[in-house]
Design an enzyme around this catalytic site. Sequence first.
Site, short mmCIF file in Angstrom:
data_model
loop_
_atom_site.label_atom_id
_atom_site.label_comp_id
_atom_site.label_asym_id
_atom_site.label_seq_id
_atom_site.Cartn_x
_atom_site.Cartn_y
_atom_site.Cartn_z
CG ASN A 8 -1.87 1.12 1.29
OD1 ASN A 8 -1.80 2.05 0.46
ND2 ASN A 8 -2.77 1.09 2.25
NE ARG A 91 -6.38 1.67 -0.20
CZ ARG A 91 -6.60 2.43 0.86
NH1 ARG A 91 -5.70 2.53 1.80
NH2 ARG A 91 -7.72 3.09 0.95
CG HIS A 180 -12.78 4.22 2.77
ND1 HIS A 180 -13.48 5.19 3.46
CD2 HIS A 180 -11.47 4.40 3.05
CE1 HIS A 180 -12.64 5.94 4.15
NE2 HIS A 180 -11.40 5.48 3.92
NE ARG A 241 -9.86 13.52 3.07
CZ ARG A 241 -9.68 12.20 3.02
NH1 ARG A 241 -10.66 11.38 3.35
NH2 ARG A 241 -8.53 11.70 2.62
CD GLU A 384 -8.79 -0.74 3.82
OE1 GLU A 384 -8.18 -0.49 4.89
OE2 GLU A 384 -9.17 0.14 3.04
#
Length: 406
Positions: A8, A91, A180, A241, A384
């Site tokens: 990743n 990823r 995601h 965010r 993940e």
Amino acid sequence: MARVLVINAGSSSVKYYLYEMPQAQVLARGSVERIGEDQARLTHVFGQETFTNGVSAADVDEAVHLVLDTLVDGDRGVLEDIAEVSAVGHRVVHGGEEFTGSVIIDEHVIASVEKYADLAPLHNPPNLAGIRAVASRLPSVTQVACFDTAFHTTIPKVAYLYGLPYELYERYGIRRYGFHGISHRYVARRVAALMGRGKYDVNVITCHLGNGCSITAVKGGRSIDTSMGFTPLEGVPMGTRSGDLDPAILFYLADKGYDPQSLKTLCNKESGLLGISGLSNDIRNLLQLAAQGHERATLAIDVFCYRVRKYIGAYAAVLEPLDAIAFTGGIGENAVQLREQITRGMSQLGVQLDPAANARAVGEEARIEAPASSVKVCVVPTNEQLAIAKDTYELAARKHPAVSRG
Ligand code: ADP
């Protein structure tokens, strides 16, 4: 048996996991953090041991080479030869509308990932650098790309179009993509398993609540809507965010002298939990500060929970029937109090928690609904890297049947 390396690669860190497949045993894992800074940091976990060291890694390419060197290091390596790695899964954040699942990487895939860097300028370039670094060291290894957007390619047009002129979708690809996806798919599959259902036989709202947060409506095992949009900025407020905004706020601030770069920074780095509380982007800190009486810490938590509730309500309206709600990510997996606050007073939707089961479910898979709740509520630690390892193993085994035979 096969050794599958999962990478990743982001702009400032490369995380890795080396799996023995199909057993899904982790042989080693770790990260190179602070890439590009004066001193980067390598953390390598193998067996019961953890090795950390200051290293030099100017970019993703150097960091990946460092990871590969570490895996065969005489003292702390777990492989004799790097050629024992039979496949590498990456990823990749953006696959546009093109990639509806994981794929074996070839020249065409590389060109596409490069093309979609226009849509994900912070993410696709380091993802690609990771792919190229592995290819330069192991030119014949099978590499697989697992896209964060792929799971959401089943979202129908009615949910992915914005209320903008249609030509902007045609000309620039402006639409909801969602992110995601590797996590939402993994969690939806686990929920089906926890309920004893087939993977395409569950309607669930998956709430990935970490530093980044997104909520997905999964119908019959497929994503039909998600809260992140054209970029990961849309949806619920996150660590830093803003989440959903009236776009006119940005025009108003532009009139007040904010330039595009400062608006980007404002919405991505200075908003959300940090912006509202003025204290921290981290829920653990905010929970402590709220307990000590800091009003804006309480306010930030309240706004966050309220906005997550609203998404659950919206997605309950498009899932008929709603079978389950699932919580994942650092907050969803651990923050007992937030799960309670988010679902409080939702009996109208058929959602009721069992307080004791909720309190017990910290960082582990669990069902936490009360017996009277018609909607199941699940906590599922996301994984993940395992999802990427499985896709990589399966695709590589199909390409080279010998991979699965060892
Ligand atoms: P990322 O999106 O970067 O992968 P994580 O999924 O690790 O982030 O989530 C980070 C968030 O999870 C932070 O707000 C952190 O406070 C929260 N978190 C982690 N552990 C706990 C815990 N035990 N209790 C409450 N919140 C937690």
